[in-house]
Scaffold this motif. Structure first.
Motif, PDB file in Angstrom:
ATOM      1  N   LEU A 256       0.851  -1.186   0.000  1.00  0.00           N
ATOM      2  CA  LEU A 256       0.000   0.000   0.000  1.00  0.00           C
ATOM      3  C   LEU A 256       0.889   1.240   0.000  1.00  0.00           C
ATOM      4  N   TYR A 257       0.667   2.083  -0.998  1.00  0.00           N
ATOM      5  CA  TYR A 257       1.444   3.319  -1.128  1.00  0.00           C
ATOM      6  C   TYR A 257       0.504   4.514  -1.165  1.00  0.00           C
ATOM      7  N   VAL A 258       0.986   5.623  -0.640  1.00  0.00           N
ATOM      8  CA  VAL A 258       0.338   6.912  -0.851  1.00  0.00           C
ATOM      9  C   VAL A 258       1.353   7.791  -1.569  1.00  0.00           C
ATOM     10  N   PHE A 259       1.027   8.156  -2.796  1.00  0.00           N
ATOM     11  CA  PHE A 259       1.907   8.990  -3.613  1.00  0.00           C
ATOM     12  C   PHE A 259       1.625  10.455  -3.310  1.00  0.00           C
ATOM     13  N   ILE A 260       2.690  11.211  -3.092  1.00  0.00           N
ATOM     14  CA  ILE A 260       2.525  12.616  -2.728  1.00  0.00           C
ATOM     15  C   ILE A 260       3.367  13.506  -3.636  1.00  0.00           C
ATOM     16  N   ALA A 261       2.800  14.644  -4.008  1.00  0.00           N
ATOM     17  CA  ALA A 261       3.585  15.698  -4.644  1.00  0.00           C
ATOM     18  C   ALA A 261       4.524  16.261  -3.593  1.00  0.00           C
ATOM     19  N   ASP A 262       5.805  16.380  -3.938  1.00  0.00           N
ATOM     20  CA  ASP A 262       6.799  16.660  -2.900  1.00  0.00           C
ATOM     21  C   ASP A 262       7.819  17.693  -3.383  1.00  0.00           C
ATOM     22  N   GLU A 263       7.575  18.939  -3.014  1.00  0.00           N
ATOM     23  CA  GLU A 263       8.578  19.983  -3.222  1.00  0.00           C
ATOM     24  C   GLU A 263       9.334  20.290  -1.919  1.00  0.00           C
ATOM     25  N   HIS A 264       8.936  19.634  -0.837  1.00  0.00           N
ATOM     26  CA  HIS A 264       9.623  19.840   0.444  1.00  0.00           C
ATOM     27  C   HIS A 264      11.085  19.408   0.340  1.00  0.00           C
ATOM     28  N   ARG A 265      11.289  18.233  -0.242  1.00  0.00           N
ATOM     29  CA  ARG A 265      12.662  17.737  -0.387  1.00  0.00           C
ATOM     30  C   ARG A 265      13.491  18.690  -1.258  1.00  0.00           C
ATOM     31  N   ASN A 266      12.892  19.201  -2.334  1.00  0.00           N
ATOM     32  CA  ASN A 266      13.636  20.123  -3.190  1.00  0.00           C
ATOM     33  C   ASN A 266      13.959  21.425  -2.469  1.00  0.00           C
ATOM     34  N   ALA A 267      13.045  21.871  -1.608  1.00  0.00           N
ATOM     35  CA  ALA A 267      13.329  23.080  -0.831  1.00  0.00           C
ATOM     36  C   ALA A 267      14.510  22.847   0.107  1.00  0.00           C
ATOM     37  N   LEU A 268      14.590  21.653   0.696  1.00  0.00           N
ATOM     38  CA  LEU A 268      15.725  21.336   1.569  1.00  0.00           C
ATOM     39  C   LEU A 268      17.026  21.272   0.771  1.00  0.00           C
ATOM     40  N   ILE A 269      16.943  20.699  -0.438  1.00  0.00           N
ATOM     41  CA  ILE A 269      18.131  20.640  -1.288  1.00  0.00           C
ATOM     42  C   ILE A 269      18.578  22.057  -1.661  1.00  0.00           C
TER      43      ILE A 269
ATOM     44  N   ASP B  12      -7.398  16.502   5.323  1.00  0.00           N
ATOM     45  CA  ASP B  12      -6.799  16.980   6.571  1.00  0.00           C
ATOM     46  C   ASP B  12      -6.287  15.812   7.417  1.00  0.00           C
ATOM     47  N   SER B  13      -7.131  14.788   7.589  1.00  0.00           N
ATOM     48  CA  SER B  13      -6.722  13.633   8.388  1.00  0.00           C
ATOM     49  C   SER B  13      -5.568  12.879   7.732  1.00  0.00           C
ATOM     50  N   LEU B  14      -5.603  12.768   6.403  1.00  0.00           N
ATOM     51  CA  LEU B  14      -4.536  12.064   5.696  1.00  0.00           C
ATOM     52  C   LEU B  14      -3.204  12.784   5.890  1.00  0.00           C
ATOM     53  N   ILE B  15      -3.216  14.100   5.780  1.00  0.00           N
ATOM     54  CA  ILE B  15      -1.997  14.888   6.001  1.00  0.00           C
ATOM     55  C   ILE B  15      -1.454  14.661   7.413  1.00  0.00           C
ATOM     56  N   ASP B  16      -2.357  14.669   8.388  1.00  0.00           N
ATOM     57  CA  ASP B  16      -1.925  14.470   9.772  1.00  0.00           C
ATOM     58  C   ASP B  16      -1.398  13.058  10.001  1.00  0.00           C
ATOM     59  N   LEU B  17      -2.101  12.058   9.480  1.00  0.00           N
ATOM     60  CA  LEU B  17      -1.695  10.669   9.696  1.00  0.00           C
ATOM     61  C   LEU B  17      -0.329  10.378   9.090  1.00  0.00           C
ATOM     62  N   LEU B  18      -0.060  10.946   7.921  1.00  0.00           N
ATOM     63  CA  LEU B  18       1.215  10.701   7.244  1.00  0.00           C
ATOM     64  C   LEU B  18       2.295  11.697   7.642  1.00  0.00           C
ATOM     65  N   ARG B  19       1.922  12.644   8.501  1.00  0.00           N
ATOM     66  CA  ARG B  19       2.858  13.660   8.994  1.00  0.00           C
ATOM     67  C   ARG B  19       3.512  14.412   7.834  1.00  0.00           C
ATOM     68  N   LEU B  20       2.698  14.839   6.904  1.00  0.00           N
ATOM     69  CA  LEU B  20       3.234  15.516   5.728  1.00  0.00           C
ATOM     70  C   LEU B  20       3.688  16.930   6.073  1.00  0.00           C
ATOM     71  N   PRO B  21       4.893  17.294   5.676  1.00  0.00           N
ATOM     72  CA  PRO B  21       5.420  18.624   5.992  1.00  0.00           C
ATOM     73  C   PRO B  21       5.016  19.653   4.932  1.00  0.00           C
ATOM     74  N   ASP B  22       5.517  20.872   5.107  1.00  0.00           N
ATOM     75  CA  ASP B  22       5.293  21.916   4.111  1.00  0.00           C
ATOM     76  C   ASP B  22       5.666  21.431   2.715  1.00  0.00           C
ATOM     77  N   LEU B  23       4.952  21.976   1.727  1.00  0.00           N
ATOM     78  CA  LEU B  23       5.276  21.758   0.316  1.00  0.00           C
ATOM     79  C   LEU B  23       5.135  20.300  -0.118  1.00  0.00           C
ATOM     80  N   THR B  24       4.231  19.589   0.540  1.00  0.00           N
ATOM     81  CA  THR B  24       3.829  18.256   0.075  1.00  0.00           C
ATOM     82  C   THR B  24       2.314  18.228  -0.006  1.00  0.00           C
ATOM     83  N   TYR B  25       1.794  17.270  -0.777  1.00  0.00           N
ATOM     84  CA  TYR B  25       0.341  17.138  -0.879  1.00  0.00           C
ATOM     85  C   TYR B  25       0.008  15.746  -1.397  1.00  0.00           C
ATOM     86  N   PRO B  26      -0.934  15.025  -0.759  1.00  0.00           N
ATOM     87  CA  PRO B  26      -1.289  13.686  -1.227  1.00  0.00           C
ATOM     88  C   PRO B  26      -2.034  13.749  -2.565  1.00  0.00           C
TER      89      PRO B  26
END
Length: 258
Positions: free
Chosen positions: A79-92, A149-163
């Motif tokens: 089971l995977y949840v794919f997320i748009a992720d610019e958080h990692r790029n911001a850290l880079i 909202d619950s999905l973001i909280d459960l997966l502990r998604l940080p700034d600049l990510t979105y399921p």
């Protein structure tokens, strides 16, 4: 031998959603192959702006099944949840002394989200196709977005990510018929959008409605299902959660107005 005999073509043409899995586990080598295939999907501007959270915790799986109103979400071997992720790029970027305070910082922009969302979907589709080619079954899970909202909280998604979507994978325990698709001519106009599109739709819609009715009658003989045109009409007036073109960024990442 024709193009239809090509094994990749057959895998794509015979794709169907599998919602019932056997209890057989998926070995680590197969999982590694599926994840590597996803990584080989196209990436706009080579940003690699997606992640896929593999959900293994039974309690978390049950929470996701509750959000999706689908018990099989918790039962899938993978089971995977794919997320748009610019958080990692911001850290880079931060390693090169570029931060969100920079006036030209772009990883929180709407167009970046669109890029990331596209890349995320392409990666998921690559993984799904590879799984199908290996004889596994999959179902794409838009239902996980029922409670963002619950999905973001459960997966502990940080700034600049979105399921974006979930993907459940396992050994099939069912073999459903292929679901009907619109006539090819309806989705592949030539050179320009058809000017007589209403007349064109009315020319094929009754037959397509009949084929969809037949498909659902075979699957759910005990409960009638609306015709395709009635399903579309219902969706046209559905109370959609938000109509924003793209999310902006807040403390939990990209978000729709909510």
């Amino acid at each position: 031998m024709t193009a239809y005999d090509n094994p990749t073509i057959r895998t794509l043409l015979e794709r169907r959603s599998i919602r019932n899995f056997t209890g057989e586990a998926i070995d680590d080598e197969t999982r590694a192959v599926l994840e590597e295939v996803a990584q080989r999907a196209p990436s706009s501007q080579y940003l690699n702006d997606w992640s896929a959270i593999r959900v293994t915790d039974p309690g978390l799986r049950e929470h996701l099944a509750h959000i999706g109103h689908q018990p099989y979400i918790a039962q899938a071997p993978l089971l995977y949840v794919f997320i748009a992720d610019e958080h990692r790029n911001a850290l880079i970027a931060r390693t090169r002394r570029i931060t969100s305070d920079d006036p030209d910082f772009s990883f929180d922009a709407g167009y970046r989200f669109t890029q990331a969302q596209n890349d995320t979907t392409l990666a998921l589709h690559a993984m799904e196709t590879a799984a199908n080619a290996l004889g596994l079954g999959c179902v794409v899970l838009g239902s996980l977005l029922n409670d963002i909202d619950s999905l973001i909280d459960l997966l502990r998604l940080p700034d600049l990510t979105y399921p974006v979507l979930g993907l459940a994978i396992g050994h099939p325990n069912q073999h459903p018929d292929l679901k009907p698709r619109l006539p090819r001519s309806a989705q592949f106009p030539v050179d320009h959008y058809p000017s007589d599109d209403q007349a064109s739709i009315e020319s094929y819609l009754p037959a397509f409605d009949d084929s969809v009715h037949h498909y659902y009658d075979l699957r759910h003989a005990d409960r009638p299902v609306d015709a395709f045109s009635e399903q579309i009409a219902a969706a046209a007036t559905q109370n959609v959660r938000a109509k924003a073109v793209a999310p902006t960024a807040n403390r939990q990442g990209f978000h729709l107005d909510r």
